[in-house]
Design an enzyme around this catalytic site. Sequence first.
Site, PDB file in Angstrom:
ATOM      1  N   ASP A 167       3.277  -6.450   1.339  1.00 42.99           N
ATOM      2  CA  ASP A 167       1.771  -6.873   1.303  1.00 42.99           C
ATOM      3  C   ASP A 167       1.555  -8.268   0.629  1.00 42.99           C
ATOM      4  OD1 ASP A 167       0.812  -4.738   2.858  1.00 42.99           O
ATOM      5  OD2 ASP A 167       0.327  -3.413   1.257  1.00 42.99           O
TER       6      ASP A 167
ATOM      7  N   ASP B 238       1.736  -4.395  10.399  1.00 40.31           N
ATOM      8  CA  ASP B 238       1.045  -4.513   9.443  1.00 40.31           C
ATOM      9  C   ASP B 238       1.673  -6.174   9.018  1.00 40.31           C
ATOM     10  OD1 ASP B 238       1.246  -1.944   9.415  1.00 40.31           O
ATOM     11  OD2 ASP B 238      -0.098  -1.836   7.530  1.00 40.31           O
TER      12      ASP B 238
HETATM   13  N1  GLY Z   1      -1.784  -2.509   5.081  1.00 36.30           N
HETATM   14  C1  GLY Z   1      -2.719  -2.704   6.277  1.00 36.30           C
HETATM   15  C2  GLY Z   1      -3.532  -1.684   6.634  1.00 36.30           C
HETATM   16  O1  GLY Z   1      -3.917  -0.738   6.479  1.00 36.30           O
HETATM   17  O2  GLY Z   1      -4.219  -1.983   7.854  1.00 36.30           O
END
Ligand code: GLY
Length: 404
Positions: free
Chosen positions: A118, A181
Site C-alpha cells: 500500500d 489494488d
Molecule cells: N486497499 C484498497 C481497497 O480496499 O480498495
Amino acid sequence: MFENVKINNPERFENDFTVEEAKKALDASIEILKKTLPRFTDSFAMPVGGFYREAKNGWSKNRYKQSPLPDWTSGMWTGLYWMVYEITKDEAFRQACENHIKIMQKVADEKIALNDHDIGFKFTPTCVAAYKLTGNEEAKKTALKAAEILLEHYCPINKFIIREGLRTDEGNYDGYRTLVDSMMNIPLFFWAYEETGNKAYYDAAVGHYNTTAKYLVRDDGSSYHHYQFDPETLAPVGGVTWQGNRDESCWTRGHSWLVYGYPVAYRYTKDEKTVDIHRGVTYYFLNNLPTDLIPYWDFDFNDFSLEPRDSSAAAVVCAGLLEMSSLLPDDSPDKKFFKNAAGAILKALIKHCLNKGDEGDGILLHSTGSKPHNLLVDTVETYADYFFVEALVRYINPDWKAYW
Ligand code: GLY
C-alpha cells in the site's frame, strides 16, 4: 486481447452533465472540507458512523485487519486538502498538508507499517503531490524513500508487487500474491523513475501492470481481486478474493483501481497495450452497472438487489475515465465516450450519494469498505471523497496535473 469485449447500450451514458453542475458540486464539497479542517490540521481522518474522526496512531486497530496508522486510506485525506489548496490557495490547507507530510516523513524514516503493497496509496497523494505542487524537497526525499521501500516488495522473478512481506518470509503464503489494488501503487514507481532515472522503478511498474493483465484480468474484462503464487515453486496457483463476494466474482472497487491504474500507465509509457486493457476492464465495469449507475459492492449484484452500494468505486472510475479521455487522440471514439460516461456517473453520484449538507461530514455517502469483513459498509470514506473531488476537478479542467 479484449476485442470480444464490447460496450452494450452506450446510449445509456448520454447525458447533459455540465461544467457548471460540476462546479456547483465541487463548491459544495469544498464547503464540507472547510468545516472539517480545524479537526484535522495535524491528523488524518477515519470514518465512524458517517462522520470523520481524528485518526491518531494506533486508533484504527480493526480496519481490514490490525493496521497501525497511517493506513492506506490516510493519504487520500491529504490529497483532498491539497486539491482545496490548489483551488482556493487557502494557506491553512497547505499548512495542514505540510503537517501530514511530517507524519509521513517519520513513517518512511522509521518504516512504520510499510511491510506491504500500500505504500503508493500512502505517499503519492501526500508527498508526491506536495513536491509537484509546491516543490517541497523534504516531501520529495520522503517519497523517494518510500519508492525504495516499495521496490523491496517487488518480486523481479514473477514481476509483481507482493501483497505483504517478502517472498522469502517463512510461512507467508498468503502474502505472496498480487492484487488489483496495486495498480495504484505503480504511479509511485513511475514518478521515482522520472525523478531519479533509475530504470529499476520503470521496469517494476511495467512488469507489474503486465502481470496484472496476465493473471488478474479475465478474458471478459472482469477481474480477480488477488492472484496467488507459490512462494517456494513460484508457480501461479489461482485467483482468490479478499474483499469480493467469491473467488470467481468481480469485486467492484478492486476493479475500479484497474480503470484508473491503466490510464496512468499509459500516460507514463504510451504503451498501446494499456489502452486495450483499459478498454476491456472499463467496458466490463460500465456494462455491469445497475440502471441508476451506482454500483453494488460486487458485480454479482445488480438491479433490485438489497446489497449495499459502493459509491467509491464509481468515483474512482470517473477519475480514471477522465484521465484516459484526456490522453486519447481526438479521432478515438472512446475519447468522447469515456468523458460522457464519467459525466453520466458523476451526475448519478450527485443525485443519489452527495451529502446535501446535513448527513455527517463526508462528501459522498454509500461507500463500502469491505462487505465480507462487515467493515465500513454503506458509509463515507476518504478515498470515495478524494476520487469524487478529483473527478469533478478533471471534468472542469481536463488539463489538471495529476498527483498520481
Ligand atoms: N486497499 C484498497 C481497497 O480496499 O480498495
